[in-house]
Design an enzyme around this catalytic site. Structure first.
Site, short mmCIF file in Angstrom:
data_model
loop_
_atom_site.label_atom_id
_atom_site.label_comp_id
_atom_site.label_asym_id
_atom_site.label_seq_id
_atom_site.Cartn_x
_atom_site.Cartn_y
_atom_site.Cartn_z
N LYS A 1 -3.81 4.08 7.30
CA LYS A 1 -2.36 3.99 7.45
C LYS A 1 -1.87 4.80 8.65
CE LYS A 1 -2.00 3.09 2.53
NZ LYS A 1 -1.86 3.66 1.18
N ASP B 1 6.46 2.03 -0.82
CA ASP B 1 5.51 1.38 -1.72
C ASP B 1 6.20 0.32 -2.59
OD1 ASP B 1 2.82 1.89 -1.54
OD2 ASP B 1 2.91 3.77 -2.64
N GLN C 1 0.18 8.67 -2.31
CA GLN C 1 -1.05 7.90 -2.46
C GLN C 1 -1.55 7.92 -3.90
OE1 GLN C 1 -2.63 6.05 0.01
NE2 GLN C 1 -3.88 5.30 -1.69
#
Length: 374
Positions: free
Chosen positions: A125, A192, A169
């Site tokens: 990322k 997200d 994460q």
């Protein structure tokens, strides 16, 4: 977001009649024949979508239409290539934001513990962010960090005006509650798409931050011109972060003027760990589009699928190669048997994975622009 989507088994349209009523009878016959497994090749448009666009614009269909009786191997859906195209598009948007905001978008990634896969996902990322021109910051916390300490950090990031996007994460250590942590991120910065407000808006066909992997799946389908309107789709997996939102996007109403998520109007069936195998076979045999996100290698085999279908394999499974003895990554579909029968298929790796990262970058720019109004 979690890189382990595999952990869960969890337009133009005609107003009257079917899609094929838009075309001359001969073309309709060709299109029906193609759905039984023949390959359609044309210039000036991608399959049915190209014909639809021409019909709506009053243009004649492309003249060079060839139907082959000999099936070839499925066309590989190249996620790396499409992701690279999106990266170039997003880099231009970043330059535009530099002019209006005076700084690039800022993505903050929070990682807790030492899970090796999480480390790899975070690096992917940040590398993508660097290529596009997005500023990225990593907060790597030790595995024994308390949940209250993590929530305090997230609150600090929520109130920092120089932070546009936040990603925690997954997975988190066992002593933390995933839902609590995901809901602690401000919806405006929740790239997200896991906050309950974003999920609720998404399910109501309202503009929202949507989960990245489902967005990547839909982008692949669109960019390869795979027809979804009125088609049968089967999603194998019902996880709240992958399978369910993919099904929502596939079945959503794309014609309604007040719709905001860009639904694809497919008739969609969700299969999961409690779907009997014989029923899975029945559903898959009629599917024009199959999306697997189950985490079960070999779940779908070539003898199960409809000729000419499209397969989007989201599964990520590490297995031992019986020939070499080395481990390798595979999806949920038996690639070698399915590639001989499908019209389109994603490889694993190199299919959906790069698209997940690309959609995260897009969501970061959406957050920086403040495009979603709550």
């Amino acid at each position: 977001m979690s890189g382990a989507a595999s952990s869960h088994l969890g337009t133009s349209h005609c107003v009257e009649g079917s899609i094929l009523s838009c075309f001359e009878p001969a073309l309709a016959t060709s299109m029906l024949f193609s759905s039984r497994g023949a390959r359609v090749v044309m210039r000036g448009g991608r399959g049915v979508l190209g014909l639809l666009r021409r019909a709506m614009l009053g243009q004649a269909p492309a003249q060079h239409l060839h139907v082959s009786h000999n099936r070839l191997r499925a066309e590989l859906i190249d996620g790396k290539k499409v992701a690279a195209e999106i990266h170039r598009e997003l880099a231009e948007e970043v330059q535009s934001l530099l002019g209006s905001k005076g700084r690039p978008p800022h993505l903050v990634l929070v990682r807790v513990g030492g899970d090796p896969a999480s480390g790899s996902y975070v690096r992917n990322k940040t590398r993508a962010a660097d290529k596009i021109g997005i500023q990225s910051t990593i907060h790597h916390l030790p595995p024994d960090t308390s949940q209250s300490s993590l929530l305090a950090l997230v609150h600090q990031l929520n109130t920092d005006s120089d932070v546009d996007a936040i990603l925690v994460q997954l997975p988190l250590p066992e002593h933390m509650e995933e839902k609590v942590v995901c809901n602690s991120v401000s919806p405006q910065k929740d790239v997200d798409g896991f906050h309950v407000i974003n999920i609720g808006r998404f399910c109501l066909d309202m503009n929202s931050m949507a989960p990245c992997t489902p967005l990547g799946v839909m982008e692949l389908i669109r960019r390869y011109g795979i027809e979804t309107f009125g088609k049968n789709a089967v999603v194998c997996g019902r996880s709240k972060n992958v399978g369910l939102p993919i099904a929502m996007l596939l079945h959503g109403d794309g014609i309604r003027p007040d719709g905001e998520t860009g639904g694809m109007d497919a008739t969609t069936t969700i299969c999961h760990r409690y779907t009997p195998v014989e029923q899975l076979r029945v559903f898959v045999a009629t599917a024009d589009i199959i999306v697997t996100a189950a985490g079960l290698p070999g779940l779908i085999t070539g003898d199960m699928i409809k000729p000419g279908c499209a397969i989007i394999d989201v599964g990520i499974n590490r297995i031992q190669d019986p020939t070499t003895g080395k481990s390798r990554l595979v999806g949920d579909c038996d690639f070698e048997s399915c590639v001989e029968k499908a019209a389109y298929i994603t490889p694993v790796p190199g299919g959906v994975g790069p698209m997940t990262v690309a959609m995260l970058m897009r969501n970061t720019i959406v957050a920086a622009r403040g495009s979603v109004r709550y």
